[in-house]
Scaffold this active site. Sequence first.
Site, short mmCIF file in Angstrom:
data_model
loop_
_atom_site.label_atom_id
_atom_site.label_comp_id
_atom_site.label_asym_id
_atom_site.label_seq_id
_atom_site.Cartn_x
_atom_site.Cartn_y
_atom_site.Cartn_z
N GLY A 234 9.86 -0.73 3.82
CA GLY A 234 8.68 -0.60 3.05
C GLY A 234 9.77 -1.17 2.04
O GLY A 234 9.36 -0.90 0.42
N TRP B 105 7.74 -3.93 -0.85
CA TRP B 105 7.00 -3.80 -1.63
C TRP B 105 6.95 -3.13 -2.14
O TRP B 105 6.85 -2.69 -3.63
CB TRP B 105 5.97 -2.56 -0.22
CG TRP B 105 4.52 -2.69 -0.86
CD1 TRP B 105 4.06 -3.22 -1.94
CD2 TRP B 105 3.28 -1.56 -0.21
NE1 TRP B 105 2.23 -2.71 -1.51
CE2 TRP B 105 2.80 -1.61 -0.71
CE3 TRP B 105 3.68 -0.86 1.13
CZ2 TRP B 105 1.29 -0.92 0.11
CZ3 TRP B 105 2.51 0.20 1.94
CH2 TRP B 105 1.31 0.02 1.34
N HIS C 33 20.67 -0.66 0.39
CA HIS C 33 20.31 -0.23 1.66
C HIS C 33 21.26 1.60 1.97
O HIS C 33 21.47 1.97 2.98
CB HIS C 33 20.53 -0.33 2.90
CG HIS C 33 19.69 -2.08 3.27
ND1 HIS C 33 17.97 -1.71 2.25
CD2 HIS C 33 19.00 -3.25 3.12
CE1 HIS C 33 17.08 -2.65 2.80
NE2 HIS C 33 18.14 -3.46 3.21
N ARG D 280 9.66 5.00 7.00
CA ARG D 280 8.29 4.92 7.46
C ARG D 280 8.34 5.47 8.74
O ARG D 280 9.83 5.88 9.15
CB ARG D 280 8.79 3.24 7.38
CG ARG D 280 7.62 2.74 8.13
CD ARG D 280 7.86 0.98 8.04
NE ARG D 280 6.56 0.11 8.47
CZ ARG D 280 6.35 -0.85 8.68
NH1 ARG D 280 7.60 -1.74 8.43
NH2 ARG D 280 5.52 -1.17 8.95
N SER E 179 9.76 -3.53 13.59
CA SER E 179 9.31 -4.01 12.41
C SER E 179 11.16 -5.21 12.57
O SER E 179 11.31 -5.92 12.44
CB SER E 179 9.26 -3.99 10.70
OG SER E 179 9.29 -4.91 9.76
N TYR F 236 6.06 5.19 3.19
CA TYR F 236 5.49 3.69 3.86
C TYR F 236 3.80 4.30 4.21
O TYR F 236 2.98 3.74 3.17
CB TYR F 236 5.55 3.34 4.85
CG TYR F 236 5.03 1.51 5.46
CD1 TYR F 236 5.89 0.77 4.48
CD2 TYR F 236 4.56 1.59 5.55
CE1 TYR F 236 4.86 -0.53 4.26
CE2 TYR F 236 3.58 0.49 6.45
CZ TYR F 236 4.43 -1.14 6.08
OH TYR F 236 3.34 -1.86 5.61
N ARG G 294 5.65 -9.89 8.07
CA ARG G 294 4.88 -9.93 8.83
C ARG G 294 3.55 -9.61 9.21
O ARG G 294 2.68 -10.08 9.04
CB ARG G 294 5.86 -9.09 10.10
CG ARG G 294 6.59 -9.51 11.86
CD ARG G 294 6.78 -8.92 12.25
NE ARG G 294 6.86 -7.72 12.35
CZ ARG G 294 5.87 -6.79 13.58
NH1 ARG G 294 5.17 -6.94 14.53
NH2 ARG G 294 5.57 -5.70 13.04
N LYS G 295 3.57 -7.64 9.48
CA LYS G 295 2.25 -7.90 9.74
C LYS G 295 2.25 -6.67 8.94
O LYS G 295 0.94 -6.22 8.30
CB LYS G 295 1.86 -6.94 11.14
CG LYS G 295 1.32 -8.13 12.37
CD LYS G 295 0.71 -7.16 13.76
CE LYS G 295 1.36 -8.99 14.63
NZ LYS G 295 0.75 -7.52 15.87
N GLY G 296 2.65 -5.84 8.59
CA GLY G 296 2.20 -5.27 7.16
C GLY G 296 1.15 -3.87 7.39
O GLY G 296 0.75 -3.19 6.56
P1 PAP Z 1 13.93 -5.57 4.44
O1 PAP Z 1 14.59 -4.04 4.22
O2 PAP Z 1 15.29 -5.72 4.73
O3 PAP Z 1 13.77 -5.68 2.69
P2 PAP Z 1 10.68 -4.26 4.06
O4 PAP Z 1 10.84 -5.31 3.45
O5 PAP Z 1 11.90 -2.87 4.06
O6 PAP Z 1 12.41 -4.89 4.73
O7 PAP Z 1 10.48 -4.50 5.76
C1 PAP Z 1 9.65 -5.56 5.80
C2 PAP Z 1 8.26 -5.07 6.03
O8 PAP Z 1 7.56 -4.33 4.87
C3 PAP Z 1 7.60 -5.83 7.29
O9 PAP Z 1 6.75 -4.67 8.67
P3 PAP Z 1 6.32 -5.66 9.43
O10 PAP Z 1 7.32 -6.12 10.25
O11 PAP Z 1 5.85 -3.97 10.52
O12 PAP Z 1 5.08 -6.03 8.83
C4 PAP Z 1 6.65 -5.96 5.99
O13 PAP Z 1 5.57 -6.69 6.84
C5 PAP Z 1 6.52 -4.72 5.08
N1 PAP Z 1 5.51 -5.71 3.95
C6 PAP Z 1 5.95 -6.47 3.94
N2 PAP Z 1 5.40 -6.28 1.81
C7 PAP Z 1 4.65 -5.20 2.09
C8 PAP Z 1 3.37 -4.90 1.60
N3 PAP Z 1 3.43 -5.59 0.16
N4 PAP Z 1 2.99 -4.07 1.61
C9 PAP Z 1 2.73 -4.00 3.08
N5 PAP Z 1 3.61 -3.90 3.85
C10 PAP Z 1 4.70 -4.74 3.14
#
Ligand code: PAP
Length: 331
Positions: free
Chosen positions: A81, A84, A143, A166, A174, A231, A297-299
């Site tokens: 997350g 976000w 990280h 998460r 993810s 998350y 992606r899906k969030g």
């Molecule tokens: P990172 O650690 O590489 O920066 P990170 O942002 O932690 O990545 O993770 C991306 C995940 O957060 C994706 O999840 P998914 O693959 O299950 O879809 C992404 O969709 C989700 N994400 C990004 N922005 C948001 C948001 N604003 N609200 C909710 N989920 C989000």
Amino acid sequence: MENINESSVPARVDAEDSSTDDLQGQELLQGLEKASWHGVSLCKYKGVWCPLTVFVPTLRCEKYFKARDTDIILATLPKAGTTWLKALTFAVVNRSRYPLDKHPLLTSNPQSLIPSLEFNIYDQENENPDLDLIPDPRIFSTHTHYDSLVSTVVVESKCRVIHICRNPLDQVISLWHFMINMIGIGRFVPLDEFLETYCQGMHVYGPFWEHVLGYWNAHLKSPEKVLFLKYEDLKKDINFSMKKIAEFIGFPFSLEEEKAGLIEEIAKLCSFDKLKNLEVNKVGMHSPHIKNSYFFRKGEIGDSANYLTPHMVDRIEKVVEEKFEGSGLKF
Ligand code: PAP
């Protein structure tokens, strides 16, 4: 998470064109356990599987980074997350600076608004950048594990750390998608193979249980220093979570702001649907290997159910049960 491919690992340096840090890093590296994780080179440094590309930056960060009391550090495992949390923290801190209709989040990916200590600040070119130029409050992401952060950040300052975790089932799915997608690096890896290494703790910034437990225990010991978020909790009640973040970092919402609906407005600006559909996040590039769209992606909560077999779920849940037993932490 950023570029973690082997091709950008610094070539072995020789004395004439390398800094002392590079040389010391190379020397140290020789004694470390290394692994190729689905094509990505990792080394085990202080118990953490660190991408080789950021090994020297990690050492530099340890050596040079001095936290200010006003700093805010967003500490996350990849895919927990980060994007976000970056959007929310940036928007909360800068809410009197930018009107919502002309906000930097409308034209920039949240990843580029808050730099990562290892991937951006101390990258291959920047040995020891002058961070004094950044005005308060400085916000960085990392990280790395809590124990690695301690030497640079926690002990010597009153800076605040926000961790978001998460459900590992969703997180691994993810991460799997992200790794497969990376341009020029990604290659299809069967999910069961990917899962197996994850369950063994071998993955970028793994083992995941040590990462999460490090921040969890630090939060239990010093809740004023480490905020621990989930998350799933943000998904369930973003307004409540945002108030919590704002209070923790010393930027609480006033009654007037609450009454004016500012919390809801910021939540909307940082929401998955809003960010995903912005032009910058649809077509922009984060780096040569990563499109901005990969961060959206899906969030959703529970998307892992579309990919994991009951056997796979069982495998991860057993690890989670064993590793988190007695910690008081539940997913
Ligand atoms: P990172 O650690 O590489 O920066 P990170 O942002 O932690 O990545 O993770 C991306 C995940 O957060 C994706 O999840 P998914 O693959 O299950 O879809 C992404 O969709 C989700 N994400 C990004 N922005 C948001 C948001 N604003 N609200 C909710 N989920 C989000």
